[in-house]
Design an enzyme around this catalytic site. Structure first.
Site, PDB file in Angstrom:
ATOM      1  N   GLU A 136      12.589   7.272  10.916  1.00 12.62           N
ATOM      2  CA  GLU A 136      13.044   8.469  11.641  1.00 12.62           C
ATOM      3  C   GLU A 136      12.783   8.379  13.142  1.00 12.62           C
ATOM      4  OE1 GLU A 136      11.676   8.651   8.656  1.00 12.62           O
ATOM      5  OE2 GLU A 136      13.194   9.691   7.475  1.00 12.62           O
TER       6      GLU A 136
ATOM      7  N   HIS B  55      10.095  19.746   1.596  1.00 12.24           N
ATOM      8  CA  HIS B  55      11.554  19.616   1.732  1.00 12.24           C
ATOM      9  C   HIS B  55      12.233  20.981   1.891  1.00 12.24           C
ATOM     10  CE1 HIS B  55      10.570  15.677   0.074  1.00 12.24           C
ATOM     11  NE2 HIS B  55      11.759  15.246   0.393  1.00 12.24           N
TER      12      HIS B  55
END
Lengths: 341, 323
Positions: free
Chosen positions: A63, A132
């Site tokens: 990321e 999440h």
């Protein structure tokens, strides 16, 4: 014009394809975005087949490098659209987003722009669990130099994503996961509709109470407004911020001056959330003019839990908006009046 | 010491660049210690051969990313010392209009994508610049400078790997000056050198004497040419040493006087000067004249820096956004 109905997913995909067609410097970079996978949530499906694997790059799970490479590409003539699979995963790329993307234009004394779009998705409502489900838009709204966008409808999704890609500044574009399959009218591709960033949209006009919200909560606010109309005779005005930062003070303040009651609602954690910022701003700006009745709706102070009943307990929905609107009007001494209407 | 293959007249020019970096750093340190410059100052004295040897192969429109210890890279890429001093003073006329300072000097007109206050951050940025070049079909390259401290960051791993998988036109240049702030590199990295890591990423790696301009030139030439012809990235580890502490004012209690002296004995400038004298490209008088010229140039640049226009306080709100 014929009315077309698209899902949010299809509308976003159309925005990406149209911008890639329009501008050869636009490219996509992210995990699992190439065909046949076409993205974890299929937003980019078909694009690598159509535009090739140099303009739709499947990144390793990295990321920091995905966002960092987006920064490097953005300052060297490209318009990268990078995808970070979940809002939560932005945490891994914080330096590149906050200390690089947001600051390079400023630190350079205005030498360059950083036309980077960071798409990511997430939010509560699907039992995705604590890692999440987060909504972190307030973190990024706290950073000068970033723009933060959250769409609520397919039409806005497409028009705002096109605006984000064309914008000269880094934009964090949050796609509410629960909306990917939601359908709505979207103008034909030839319309090239681009929604201005920083401009809210009044999704429902009303005279009695202003509900400011964005993203997945817009539909809930509209439902709450219907209930208030039906059960209380109260007409709520629902403002969809669309751009969370920089947010549209004029539209919010104008509505508040009309309704004299404000509810700010989001599913992100209430403490330190955008609701606090908007409520404080309205309070400061409107204090001398009218009675101030303000309520905030936001998630309780806990991570987003897994079990559906736990998640629902933490994350607010329609009920909480209705209750907050009623409490606001009661405090304003207008509840009885409205009930007699 | 090699170097036989290089044109002595060109080496005189490169030597001038090395002297310019040293003179800039010494002048900046002097001003900083007098309290004339705000903020922090990180000196690259002792490391001059690396930026000069790498940037010798770069054109104006090639790109570099730099670090908090970035004056050398930026000067080697061709930046104007006066505008750098203006920035060090925080002037409105500095490279960054007084918004960046020493750690953030940028000059996009000559491909300096920026010094950087965050260790390792330039590495993914260099990879992204490489994507821009590759997507455009350009034969330009990116030289990405970083220190040994960056090698232990996640950004290093992610950025080098990304450049490797897509064969991006990037030359990764580690200036291993032995210390990450106060921590000896050998205590935080079990790999004997970076060639081992290069192998792990499937790209060429070279261990280079970073105090030998010719060794740097030779390795950098291979790496830059490889990147230019689409052959992908190379990882160079240039072993060198910073003469001063981590920052100007750091007493550097973590290293011995003997160690510092042993590295000063390998002064990269003196080694080039000796070669030039040996080649007859410069005599002692010519060498002294060159140094005097550069020192006068840096003195004038520093004076220009001190005279710079101060920024209007409200300009602090400009350039937060482009649109």
């Amino acid at each position: 014009m014929p009315v077309r109905e698209l899902t949010m997913r299809e509308a976003l995909r159309e925005a990406l394809a149209e911008e890639m067609e329009r501008d050869p410097s636009v490219f996509l970079l992210g995990e699992d975005i190439q065909d046949p996978m076409g993205g974890s949530y299929k937003v980019t499906l078909g694009l690598s087949t159509r535009f090739g694997t140099r303009r739709v790059r499947n990144a390793p799970i990295s990321e920091a490098a995905i966002v960092g490479a987006g920064v490097g590409a953005a300052v060297t003539g490209s318009r990268p659209v990078v995808e970070v699979m979940y809002v939560d995963f932005l945490e891994i790329a914080m330096d590149q987003l906050v200390s690089q993307a947001a600051k390079i234009r400023y630190m350079s004394g205005g030498q360059v722009a950083v036309p980077l779009t960071v798409r990511c998705q997430g939010g509560p409502g699907r039992s995705a669990g604590p890692q999440h489900s987060q909504l972190l838009e307030a973190w990024f709204a706290h950073v000068p130099g970033l723009k933060v966008v959250v769409p609520s409808t397919p039409r806005d999704g497409k028009a705002l994503l096109k605006a984000a890609i064309r914008d000269p500044d880094p934009v964090v574009f949050f796609e509410p996961n629960v909306l990917y399959n939601s359908r709505g009218p979207v103008p034909d591709p030839g319309a090239d509709e681009v929604a201005p960033l920083g401009k809210a949209d009044v999704k429902r006009p009303g005279r009695d109470v202003t509900v400011v919200t964005y993203g997945a909560m817009v539909a809930m606010a509209l439902e709450a407004a219907e209930r208030l109309a039906r059960e209380d005779g109260v007409e709520a005005e629902v403002i969809d911020l669309r751009t969370v930062s920089p947010w549209d003070r004029e539209t919010v303040l104008a509505s508040f001056r009309k309704t004299r009651a404000l509810v700010v609602a989001h599913q992100a954690v209430r403490q330190g959330g955008m609701g606090a910022e908007i409520a404080a701003t309205v309070y400061e700006e409107a204090l001398d003019e009218v009675d101030v009745e303000i309520a905030r709706v936001g998630a309780r102070f806990a991570p987003t839990p897994f079990a559906p009943e736990l998640e629902r307990y933490v994350v607010p929905g329609v009920e909480e908006i209705v209750a907050a609107a009623r409490a606001t009007l009661e405090r304003a001494g207008r509840a009885g009046l409205l009930a007699r209407r | 010491m090699s170097g036989v293959a290089f044109d002595p007249a060109w080496i005189v020019e490169l030597y001038r660049r090395m002297v310019r970096i040293r003179a800039f750093e010494e002048k900046a340190a002097e001003l900083y210690q007098k309290g004339a410059l705000p903020g922090f100052l990180h000196s690259s004295v002792g490391q001059e051969a690396v930026p000069v040897g790498v940037c010798a192969w770069l054109e104006r429109d090639d790109l570099i990313t730099s670090t908090h210890r970035g004056h050398g890279h930026i000067l080697a890429k061709g930046a104007d010392p006066a505008r750098m001093f203006l920035e060090l003073y925080g002037s409105e006329e500095g490279y960054n209009r007084g918004k960046g300072g020493s750690m953030h000097i940028m000059d996009f007109s000559i491909g300096v994508l920026g010094a950087n206050g965050i260790v390792g951050a330039g590495i993914p940025i260099a990879a992204g610049a490489g994507i821009s070049l590759q997507n455009r079909g350009s034969d330009r390259v990116v030289a990405c400078f970083f220190g040994d401290g960056a090698v232990t960051t996640g950004a290093f791993h992610e950025g080098v790997n990304m450049a490797a998988i897509w064969e991006l036109p990037v030359v990764f240049v580690c200036e291993n000056n032995q210390y990450a702030e106060s921590t000896p590199h050998r205590t935080v990295d079990r790999a004997p050198d970076l060639t081992v890591r290069a192998q792990g990423y499937g790209i060429p790696g070279e261990l280079v004497d970073g105090n030998d301009l010719f060794a740097v030139l030779e390795a950098a030439q291979r790496a830059v040419e490889r990147a230019r012809r689409g052959g992908g990235p190379t990882l160079l580890e240039c072993r060198t040493y910073r003469w001063y502490g981590h920052y100007i004012g750091d007493p550097a209690v973590y290293r011995s006087d003997e160690e510092v002296a042993s590295w000063k004995a390998r002064d990269p400038l003196r080694r080039v000067a000796a070669w030039l004298l040996e080649q007859g490209a410069l005599d002692e008088e010519g060498e002294a004249r060159l140094r005097a010229e550069v020192e006068a140039e840096i003195e004038a640049a520093a004076e220009a820096g001190a005279r710079g226009r101060r920024p209007a306080p409200e300009s602090a709100l400009e350039d937060v956004y482009a649109g």
